[in-house]
Write a protein that holds these residues in place. Sequence first.
Motif, PDB file in Angstrom:
ATOM      1  N   ALA A 189       5.472   5.089   7.601  1.00 39.66           N
ATOM      2  CA  ALA A 189       4.748   6.354   7.408  1.00 39.66           C
ATOM      3  C   ALA A 189       3.286   6.079   7.046  1.00 39.66           C
ATOM      4  O   ALA A 189       2.379   6.748   7.547  1.00 39.66           O
ATOM      5  N   TYR A 190       3.065   5.076   6.193  1.00 39.12           N
ATOM      6  CA  TYR A 190       1.691   4.727   5.811  1.00 39.12           C
ATOM      7  C   TYR A 190       0.905   4.239   7.026  1.00 39.12           C
ATOM      8  O   TYR A 190      -0.232   4.662   7.249  1.00 39.12           O
ATOM      9  N   ALA A 191       1.520   3.366   7.824  1.00 35.47           N
ATOM     10  CA  ALA A 191       0.845   2.840   9.011  1.00 35.47           C
ATOM     11  C   ALA A 191       0.506   3.960   9.990  1.00 35.47           C
ATOM     12  O   ALA A 191      -0.574   3.972  10.584  1.00 35.47           O
ATOM     13  N   ALA A 192       1.419   4.920  10.138  1.00 34.71           N
ATOM     14  CA  ALA A 192       1.169   6.048  11.046  1.00 34.71           C
ATOM     15  C   ALA A 192       0.015   6.908  10.533  1.00 34.71           C
ATOM     16  O   ALA A 192      -0.849   7.320  11.317  1.00 34.71           O
ATOM     17  N   LEU A 201       0.824  -1.203   0.000  1.00 38.57           N
ATOM     18  CA  LEU A 201       0.000   0.000   0.000  1.00 38.57           C
ATOM     19  C   LEU A 201       0.860   1.254   0.000  1.00 38.57           C
ATOM     20  O   LEU A 201       0.608   2.200  -0.750  1.00 38.57           O
ATOM     21  N   ALA A 202       1.883   1.266   0.846  1.00 35.64           N
ATOM     22  CA  ALA A 202       2.758   2.438   0.955  1.00 35.64           C
ATOM     23  C   ALA A 202       3.478   2.720  -0.353  1.00 35.64           C
ATOM     24  O   ALA A 202       3.557   3.866  -0.797  1.00 35.64           O
ATOM     25  N   GLU A 203       3.976   1.672  -0.986  1.00 41.35           N
ATOM     26  CA  GLU A 203       4.707   1.841  -2.242  1.00 41.35           C
ATOM     27  C   GLU A 203       3.810   2.288  -3.389  1.00 41.35           C
ATOM     28  O   GLU A 203       4.264   2.956  -4.311  1.00 41.35           O
ATOM     29  N   SER A 204       2.521   1.966  -3.311  1.00 47.00           N
ATOM     30  CA  SER A 204       1.631   2.329  -4.412  1.00 47.00           C
ATOM     31  C   SER A 204       0.931   3.672  -4.195  1.00 47.00           C
ATOM     32  O   SER A 204       0.135   4.096  -5.033  1.00 47.00           O
ATOM     33  N   MET A 205       1.218   4.337  -3.086  1.00 51.58           N
ATOM     34  CA  MET A 205       0.669   5.681  -2.856  1.00 51.58           C
ATOM     35  C   MET A 205       1.366   6.675  -3.778  1.00 51.58           C
ATOM     36  O   MET A 205       2.467   6.430  -4.263  1.00 51.58           O
ATOM     37  N   THR A 206       0.720   7.805  -4.002  1.00 51.88           N
ATOM     38  CA  THR A 206       1.330   8.870  -4.794  1.00 51.88           C
ATOM     39  C   THR A 206       1.465  10.094  -3.912  1.00 51.88           C
ATOM     40  O   THR A 206       0.449  10.652  -3.516  1.00 51.88           O
ATOM     41  N   PRO A 207       2.640  10.533  -3.559  1.00 55.13           N
ATOM     42  CA  PRO A 207       3.950   9.914  -3.799  1.00 55.13           C
ATOM     43  C   PRO A 207       4.132   8.702  -2.892  1.00 55.13           C
ATOM     44  O   PRO A 207       3.495   8.596  -1.843  1.00 55.13           O
ATOM     45  N   PRO A 208       5.030   7.788  -3.278  1.00 58.36           N
ATOM     46  CA  PRO A 208       5.276   6.606  -2.454  1.00 58.36           C
ATOM     47  C   PRO A 208       5.793   7.003  -1.074  1.00 58.36           C
ATOM     48  O   PRO A 208       6.434   8.032  -0.905  1.00 58.36           O
ATOM     49  N   MET A 209       5.495   6.185  -0.090  1.00 59.37           N
ATOM     50  CA  MET A 209       5.977   6.440   1.268  1.00 59.37           C
ATOM     51  C   MET A 209       6.459   5.130   1.868  1.00 59.37           C
ATOM     52  O   MET A 209       6.275   4.067   1.278  1.00 59.37           O
TER      53      MET A 209
END
Length: 103
Positions: A84-87, A72-80
């Motif tokens: 960071a995604y979990a937070a 999920l984090a890698e597919s966000m725009t921008p990647p995170m």
Amino acid sequence: MTSPRRSYNNPGITDAGIAANRRRATRIGQRQAEQARHALAVLTAATTDRHPQWVDVLRHRADNPTASLRELAESMTPPMTKHAYAAQLRRALRAAQRTETTS
């Protein structure tokens, strides 16, 4: 970073552990997706305490219930990063809970 594979007396034990972790992650992801859908409904109905990043993170989790946090984090725009995604996800869920209890 992944650890090197150990050699065990039972060669299938590593694969069984990986499969068990994947099943657990999928089950948790599906539960998080349900929580994210509920939080989205609460936050979109509210006029305050709504950050666009939180809505994006919640929508992404709701749309991808079987994906890992890393995916999920890698597919966000921008990647995170996964952390960071979990937070962001935790903050969004907490904000929705606060909003719901004050309404």
